[in-house]
Design a protein around this motif. Structure first.
Motif, PDB file in Angstrom:
ATOM      1  N   GLU A 108       9.760  10.479   2.838  1.00 52.12           N
ATOM      2  CA  GLU A 108      10.100  10.501   4.269  1.00 52.12           C
ATOM      3  C   GLU A 108       8.926  10.005   5.113  1.00 52.12           C
ATOM      4  OE1 GLU A 108      12.934  10.917   5.781  1.00 52.12           O
ATOM      5  OE2 GLU A 108      13.758  11.010   3.758  1.00 52.12           O
ATOM      6  N   GLN A 109       7.715  10.438   4.747  1.00 53.38           N
ATOM      7  CA  GLN A 109       6.514   9.999   5.484  1.00 53.38           C
ATOM      8  C   GLN A 109       6.345   8.487   5.385  1.00 53.38           C
ATOM      9  OE1 GLN A 109       3.824  12.675   3.403  1.00 53.38           O
ATOM     10  NE2 GLN A 109       3.254  13.627   5.346  1.00 53.38           N
ATOM     11  N   LYS A 110       6.633   7.940   4.214  1.00 51.86           N
ATOM     12  CA  LYS A 110       6.505   6.487   4.035  1.00 51.86           C
ATOM     13  C   LYS A 110       7.511   5.753   4.917  1.00 51.86           C
ATOM     14  CE  LYS A 110       4.599   6.459  -0.630  1.00 51.86           C
ATOM     15  NZ  LYS A 110       4.807   6.143  -2.039  1.00 51.86           N
ATOM     16  N   ARG A 111       8.718   6.295   4.985  1.00 47.55           N
ATOM     17  CA  ARG A 111       9.743   5.659   5.834  1.00 47.55           C
ATOM     18  C   ARG A 111       9.295   5.649   7.298  1.00 47.55           C
ATOM     19  NH1 ARG A 111      13.484   8.382   2.343  1.00 47.55           N
ATOM     20  NH2 ARG A 111      14.531   6.842   1.042  1.00 47.55           N
ATOM     21  N   ALA A 112       8.795   6.805   7.729  1.00 43.78           N
ATOM     22  CA  ALA A 112       8.361   6.918   9.130  1.00 43.78           C
ATOM     23  C   ALA A 112       7.205   5.961   9.412  1.00 43.78           C
ATOM     24  CB  ALA A 112       7.929   8.359   9.412  1.00 43.78           C
ATOM     25  N   PHE A 113       6.277   5.872   8.485  1.00 41.49           N
ATOM     26  CA  PHE A 113       5.122   4.985   8.648  1.00 41.49           C
ATOM     27  C   PHE A 113       5.576   3.532   8.759  1.00 41.49           C
ATOM     28  CE2 PHE A 113       1.244   2.782   7.604  1.00 41.49           C
ATOM     29  CZ  PHE A 113       0.234   3.611   8.061  1.00 41.49           C
ATOM     30  N   LYS A 114       6.518   3.196   7.885  1.00 46.24           N
ATOM     31  CA  LYS A 114       7.013   1.806   7.889  1.00 46.24           C
ATOM     32  C   LYS A 114       7.687   1.475   9.229  1.00 46.24           C
ATOM     33  CE  LYS A 114       9.879  -1.411   5.253  1.00 46.24           C
ATOM     34  NZ  LYS A 114      10.583  -1.965   6.364  1.00 46.24           N
ATOM     35  N   ARG A 115       8.442   2.442   9.731  1.00 43.86           N
ATOM     36  CA  ARG A 115       9.128   2.216  11.013  1.00 43.86           C
ATOM     37  C   ARG A 115       8.108   1.937  12.127  1.00 43.86           C
ATOM     38  NH1 ARG A 115      12.946   6.128   9.202  1.00 43.86           N
ATOM     39  NH2 ARG A 115      11.732   7.807  10.132  1.00 43.86           N
ATOM     40  N   LYS A 116       7.019   2.742  12.125  1.00 43.10           N
ATOM     41  CA  LYS A 116       5.987   2.561  13.156  1.00 43.10           C
ATOM     42  C   LYS A 116       5.349   1.180  13.055  1.00 43.10           C
ATOM     43  CE  LYS A 116       4.161   7.143  14.172  1.00 43.10           C
ATOM     44  NZ  LYS A 116       3.010   8.023  13.996  1.00 43.10           N
ATOM     45  N   LEU A 172       0.834  -1.210   0.000  1.00 47.32           N
ATOM     46  CA  LEU A 172       0.000   0.000   0.000  1.00 47.32           C
ATOM     47  C   LEU A 172       0.864   1.254   0.000  1.00 47.32           C
ATOM     48  CD1 LEU A 172      -2.740  -1.062   2.568  1.00 47.32           C
ATOM     49  CD2 LEU A 172      -3.022  -0.770   0.111  1.00 47.32           C
ATOM     50  N   LEU A 173       1.934   1.210   0.792  1.00 43.02           N
ATOM     51  CA  LEU A 173       2.818   2.386   0.842  1.00 43.02           C
ATOM     52  C   LEU A 173       3.459   2.639  -0.513  1.00 43.02           C
ATOM     53  CD1 LEU A 173       4.562   1.919   4.310  1.00 43.02           C
ATOM     54  CD2 LEU A 173       2.941   3.697   3.668  1.00 43.02           C
ATOM     55  N   MET A 174       3.764   1.568  -1.228  1.00 44.76           N
ATOM     56  CA  MET A 174       4.353   1.747  -2.558  1.00 44.76           C
ATOM     57  C   MET A 174       3.330   2.304  -3.539  1.00 44.76           C
ATOM     58  SD  MET A 174       7.058  -1.138  -3.679  1.00 44.76           S
ATOM     59  CE  MET A 174       6.383  -2.612  -2.954  1.00 44.76           C
ATOM     60  N   SER A 175       2.069   1.920  -3.369  1.00 43.86           N
ATOM     61  CA  SER A 175       1.041   2.305  -4.349  1.00 43.86           C
ATOM     62  C   SER A 175       0.516   3.719  -4.133  1.00 43.86           C
ATOM     63  CB  SER A 175      -0.148   1.344  -4.259  1.00 43.86           C
ATOM     64  OG  SER A 175       0.277   0.032  -4.458  1.00 43.86           O
ATOM     65  N   LEU A 176       0.509   4.172  -2.896  1.00 47.46           N
ATOM     66  CA  LEU A 176      -0.111   5.471  -2.614  1.00 47.46           C
ATOM     67  C   LEU A 176       0.859   6.612  -2.904  1.00 47.46           C
ATOM     68  CD1 LEU A 176      -1.953   4.518   0.683  1.00 47.46           C
ATOM     69  CD2 LEU A 176      -2.920   4.713  -1.605  1.00 47.46           C
ATOM     70  N   ASN A 177       0.281   7.751  -3.295  1.00 42.69           N
ATOM     71  CA  ASN A 177       1.098   8.908  -3.684  1.00 42.69           C
ATOM     72  C   ASN A 177       0.645  10.162  -2.949  1.00 42.69           C
ATOM     73  OD1 ASN A 177       2.773   7.632  -5.655  1.00 42.69           O
ATOM     74  ND2 ASN A 177       0.951   7.459  -6.937  1.00 42.69           N
ATOM     75  N   SER A 178       1.179  11.272  -3.427  1.00 44.30           N
ATOM     76  CA  SER A 178       0.851  12.566  -2.815  1.00 44.30           C
ATOM     77  C   SER A 178      -0.655  12.772  -2.740  1.00 44.30           C
ATOM     78  CB  SER A 178       1.444  13.696  -3.651  1.00 44.30           C
ATOM     79  OG  SER A 178       2.821  13.593  -3.676  1.00 44.30           O
ATOM     80  N   GLY A 179      -1.107  13.237  -1.605  1.00 44.31           N
ATOM     81  CA  GLY A 179      -2.527  13.529  -1.435  1.00 44.31           C
ATOM     82  C   GLY A 179      -3.334  12.340  -0.940  1.00 44.31           C
ATOM     83  N   ASP A 180      -2.774  11.128  -1.003  1.00 46.48           N
ATOM     84  CA  ASP A 180      -3.487   9.939  -0.532  1.00 46.48           C
ATOM     85  C   ASP A 180      -3.321   9.815   0.987  1.00 46.48           C
ATOM     86  OD1 ASP A 180      -4.048   9.438  -3.136  1.00 46.48           O
ATOM     87  OD2 ASP A 180      -2.465   7.960  -3.418  1.00 46.48           O
ATOM     88  N   ILE A 240      -5.833   3.196  16.470  1.00 45.44           N
ATOM     89  CA  ILE A 240      -5.116   3.526  15.228  1.00 45.44           C
ATOM     90  C   ILE A 240      -3.612   3.496  15.522  1.00 45.44           C
ATOM     91  CG2 ILE A 240      -4.712   5.294  13.479  1.00 45.44           C
ATOM     92  CD1 ILE A 240      -7.603   6.193  13.859  1.00 45.44           C
ATOM     93  N   ILE A 241      -2.924   2.617  14.833  1.00 46.85           N
ATOM     94  CA  ILE A 241      -1.477   2.456  15.083  1.00 46.85           C
ATOM     95  C   ILE A 241      -0.694   3.577  14.398  1.00 46.85           C
ATOM     96  CG2 ILE A 241       0.480   0.883  14.780  1.00 46.85           C
ATOM     97  CD1 ILE A 241      -1.889  -1.281  14.344  1.00 46.85           C
ATOM     98  N   ALA A 242      -1.053   3.843  13.170  1.00 48.78           N
ATOM     99  CA  ALA A 242      -0.363   4.914  12.424  1.00 48.78           C
ATOM    100  C   ALA A 242      -1.310   5.425  11.353  1.00 48.78           C
ATOM    101  CB  ALA A 242       0.905   4.376  11.772  1.00 48.78           C
ATOM    102  N   LYS A 243      -1.227   6.722  11.125  1.00 50.68           N
ATOM    103  CA  LYS A 243      -2.025   7.285  10.025  1.00 50.68           C
ATOM    104  C   LYS A 243      -1.272   8.477   9.445  1.00 50.68           C
ATOM    105  CE  LYS A 243      -4.906  10.288  12.884  1.00 50.68           C
ATOM    106  NZ  LYS A 243      -6.244  10.721  13.203  1.00 50.68           N
ATOM    107  N   VAL A 244      -1.469   8.661   8.172  1.00 50.76           N
ATOM    108  CA  VAL A 244      -0.766   9.749   7.496  1.00 50.76           C
ATOM    109  C   VAL A 244      -1.522  10.141   6.226  1.00 50.76           C
ATOM    110  CG1 VAL A 244       0.751   8.239   6.099  1.00 50.76           C
ATOM    111  CG2 VAL A 244       1.513  10.514   6.666  1.00 50.76           C
ATOM    112  N   THR A 245      -1.468  11.429   5.927  1.00 52.64           N
ATOM    113  CA  THR A 245      -1.913  11.913   4.607  1.00 52.64           C
ATOM    114  C   THR A 245      -0.661  12.433   3.916  1.00 52.64           C
ATOM    115  OG1 THR A 245      -4.095  12.487   5.399  1.00 52.64           O
ATOM    116  CG2 THR A 245      -3.359  13.587   3.402  1.00 52.64           C
ATOM    117  N   PHE A 246      -0.376  11.883   2.762  1.00 51.05           N
ATOM    118  CA  PHE A 246       0.900  12.200   2.123  1.00 51.05           C
ATOM    119  C   PHE A 246       0.929  13.625   1.599  1.00 51.05           C
ATOM    120  CE2 PHE A 246       0.805   7.493   1.623  1.00 51.05           C
ATOM    121  CZ  PHE A 246       1.845   7.243   2.510  1.00 51.05           C
TER     122      PHE A 246
END
Lengths: 489, 218
Positions: B95-103, B55-63, B80-86
């Motif tokens: 960077e947001q994807k990296r942080a999300f993955k770490r969490k 999912l992290l690979m598929s999603l882009n800016s604004g998702d 909710i373990i982690a949430k982000v809007t790119f």
């Protein structure tokens, strides 16, 4: 009551019922023969006339369009020929100012060289000094028999020695003189070369001028043909326009592909500048921004080439004075250079983003991040492409000008051909309609053949055969309805 | 000037048609993934990690993406373990994807099983989150065996609003009782499908995790 019931109204036998219906139909058709014939002829004649009229109108429109096309073609050709002649005269001017401006100096050099050569030649032709005239007498005496007188013998020996001395001196003087002449002749060699060079220069300049004048003659002849509006010139120009159209179209397609590549180079990094989520209508703002940059580059290229007078799309720029044009050249080139630099940096940024994306993709896929070798090569390649493509796109103005000019001709030809085809189709339809009317009349008479025959027999006192109605009524047709036969040449 | 306008229009059309389809149609997407942490299902969380990475690979800016756990009471933001809007900038997105993955990596390493399984509460929370994002495409992914086990006193038998939400059940494992009577498994799936469709959502089951490429193309 349905159709079957109606059919069986006369009898329960379908055959009998059908025969009665047929007889009734034939009878009705026989009675309505004249008005039916008139109706068919009228419809077919009207159709034929209307279609022929439409065809004639289209034909006239096509003729006017063709004449207009020819005017446009000749006008374009005249402009092109004028530009070519103007260019040739510029070249002649350049040859004259570059080579023939120095002709007086060359002439003076040639004259001086000839004078020097002549003087040296005169010097070289001087007669060498002759031995003294009395030497012959002394030589004779020295050869007289000495006899036994010792005094005489000594005198004669002295004379012989004197003679040999004189001979040696004469020989030496002659050798000196020859050496001097050879020296003079040797000194003439560079002067000859200089003379040859000067003459060669003059000849080159004259030959260049000669070639230019021949070219001007050819252009002038072509120009005269265009001015006279000759069909040959128009055909040549049309053919040239078609060639220009396809070639410039091909180059434009290549330029558009270049533009697309350029777009791909800068669209992603543009997201860093204007954001990747905002939109202008159905398009992403980053895409629009990238496209605007490319369009501005193309526009700057147009203005640059226009200022350089390579293209003539904007007469306002072409008619500016030289100082203003130079300023325009500097400004447009500077903007183009800045945009090219921006594109190069954006291309580099795109590469960085791609690398980062690749790294995170590898990380998410669970594999370790692999540092690719020679990664700098595509980076530099992208930067160079980002810098070069704007300048390449700037040159799109040249094929664009050709395309716009030639497209007028091509569209005119295409439209003319279309009108001609439609006119032909209408004419064909009109004739088909008319002939179909005649066929229908004959078919009508074929159906009512039996009562017609009975009528013929009843009235058969004077006439053996009923003339064909088709022939009867052909003369009744209005003149404008009849199909025109092509004139026999 | 007329020429310039003509050129501009032609070039614009051609350049924009040269872009790929994805770039022409930047629809925003929001994904809410529910992870079942009840009982032995925690052993399946490694598979969930793969899905999250996909999912992290598929999603882009604004998702937007959010991952929450299903526990005894899932209708809570605390789950909710982690949430982000790119972000709109691609570099920040990475960077947001990296942080999300770490969490997520940290959570999966330390995840503990819960006593009960409140799937309905999780779906309700997902519906709220997805509606709030205002995304064009909304997905609720349920990584669970779909066997609900509510705590005593919890009320969940009502209509869950899931309008315009695509609900995808992932890795619906068969229980021991399903092997005795497979109809239990089929009835369970059918019941959830009906519940989702009654709420206005669409339903899909993906058990083959090798086919993740069709996950966001329902």
């Amino acid at each position: 009551m349905n159709v079957t019931d109606l059919l069986m109204v006369w009898s329960d036998s379908p055959g009998v019922s059908f025969a009665i219906w047929l007889a009734l139909l034939v009878l009705v058709m026989y009675l309505a023969r004249m008005p039916a014939h008139q109706l068919i002829r009228s419809v077919s004649g009207t159709l034929h006339g209307a279609l022929r009229l439409a065809a004639r109108s289209l034909r006239k429109m096509e003729e006017r369009l063709s004449a207009r096309n020819k005017e446009v073609i000749l006008s374009n050709g005249r402009d092109a020929a004028e530009r070519a002649i103007e260019r040739e005269f510029h070249r002649v001017n350049a040859v004259v100012s570059r080579d023939l401006a120095a002709y007086p100096a060359i002439h003076r050099e040639i004259k001086e060289a000839i004078e020097r050569i002549e003087a040296d030649y005169q010097k070289a032709s001087d007669v060498p000094p002759l031995p003294p005239a009395w030497l012959d007498a002394v030589d004779t005496i020295s050869k007289v028999a000495k006899g036994g007188d010792s005094t005489v013998a000594r005198i004669l020996e002295n004379i012989a020695e004197t003679l040999e001395d004189a001979h040696r001196e004469t020989l030496k003087a002659w050798q000196d003189s020859s050496r001097e002449r050879h020296g003079l002749l040797k000194a003439m060699q560079p002067q000859w070369r200089q003379l040859q060079q000067s003459v060669g220069q003059a000849q080159g300049a004259v030959a260049g001028l000669d070639a230019r004048t021949q070219s001007i003659d050819a252009h002038m002849q072509h120009y005269e043909e265009i001015r006279r509006g000759e069909d040959h010139a128009a055909r040549m120009l049309t053919s040239s326009s078609l060639t220009q159209f396809f070639i410039s179209g091909l180059v434009l397609v290549i330029a558009i592909l270049g533009g697309v590549i350029n777009f791909q180079l800068i669209a992603l990094p543009m997201s860093e500048m204007v954001g990747g989520t905002s939109q202008l209508g159905p398009l992403r703002t980053a895409d629009v921004a990238a496209m605007v940059i490319i369009m501005v580059e193309v526009a700057m290229g147009l203005f640059l080439l226009e200022s350089l007078r390579i293209t003539r799309l904007f007469p306002v720029i072409g008619s500016m004075d030289d100082a203003m044009r130079k300023r325009m050249i500097v400004i447009t080139f500077s903007i183009l250079f800045i945009l090219a630099s921006i594109e190069a940096s954006l291309a580099y940024m795109r590469d960085l983003l791609a690398m980062d994306r690749e790294a995170i993709a590898q990380s998410l896929a669970g594999s370790g991040v692999v540092e690719a070798q020679f990664r700098w090569i595509p980076s530099i390649g992208q930067m160079v492409m980002g810098f070069i493509l704007p300048f390449t796109l700037a040159f799109v103005a040249i094929p664009l000008e050709s395309f716009i000019h030639s497209s007028r001709t091509v569209m005119g030809i295409a439209l003319s051909g279309l009108l001609r085809s439609i006119a032909f189709g209408l004419r064909l339809l009109g004739n088909l309609g008319y002939q179909a009317g005649k066929v229908l009349v004959s078919l009508y008479d074929l159906v009512i053949m039996l009562p017609l025959r009975i009528e013929q027999m009843a009235n058969g006192l004077g006439r053996r055969r009923e003339p064909s109605l088709h022939e009867d009524h052909e003369d009744e047709l209005p003149v404008d309805v009849l199909p025109t036969r092509p004139a026999t040449k | 000037m007329k020429n310039l306008i003509l050129i501009s229009v032609v070039m614009s059309v051609l350049l924009l048609t040269g872009c790929n389809e994805q770039e022409q149609r930047p629809k925003s997407r929001a994904v809410y993934m529910l992870l079942d942490t009840s009982g032995t299902y925690t052993e399946e969380l490694a598979k969930a990690q793969k899905i999250i990475n996909y999912l992290l690979m598929s999603l882009n800016s604004g998702d937007s993406i959010a991952v929450a756990r299903i526990d005894s009471g899932s209708f809570s933001e605390k789950d909710i373990i982690a949430k982000v809007t790119f972000d709109s900038r691609p570099s920040t997105v990475n960077e947001q994807k990296r942080a999300f993955k770490r969490k997520m990596d940290a959570f999966i390493e330390t995840a503990r099983g819960s006593a009960h399984t409140d799937i309905s509460g999780g779906i309700l929370q997902a519906g709220e989150y997805l509606t709030e994002t205002g995304a064009d495409e909304r997905y609720a992914l349920i990584f669970s065996d779909l066997e609900e086990d509510l705590e005593k006193g919890q009320v969940r038998d009502f209509l869950i609003p899931l309008v315009d939400i695509k609900v995808i059940a992932l890795n619906v494992t068969k229980l021991r009782s399903d092997n005795v009577d497979p109809r239990d498994y089929l009835h369970r799936l059918e019941a959830w499908e009906q519940r989702v469709q009654q709420g206005g959502g669409s339903w899909k089951v993906v058990n083959d995790l090798e086919r993740l490429d069709s996950l966001l193309k329902l």
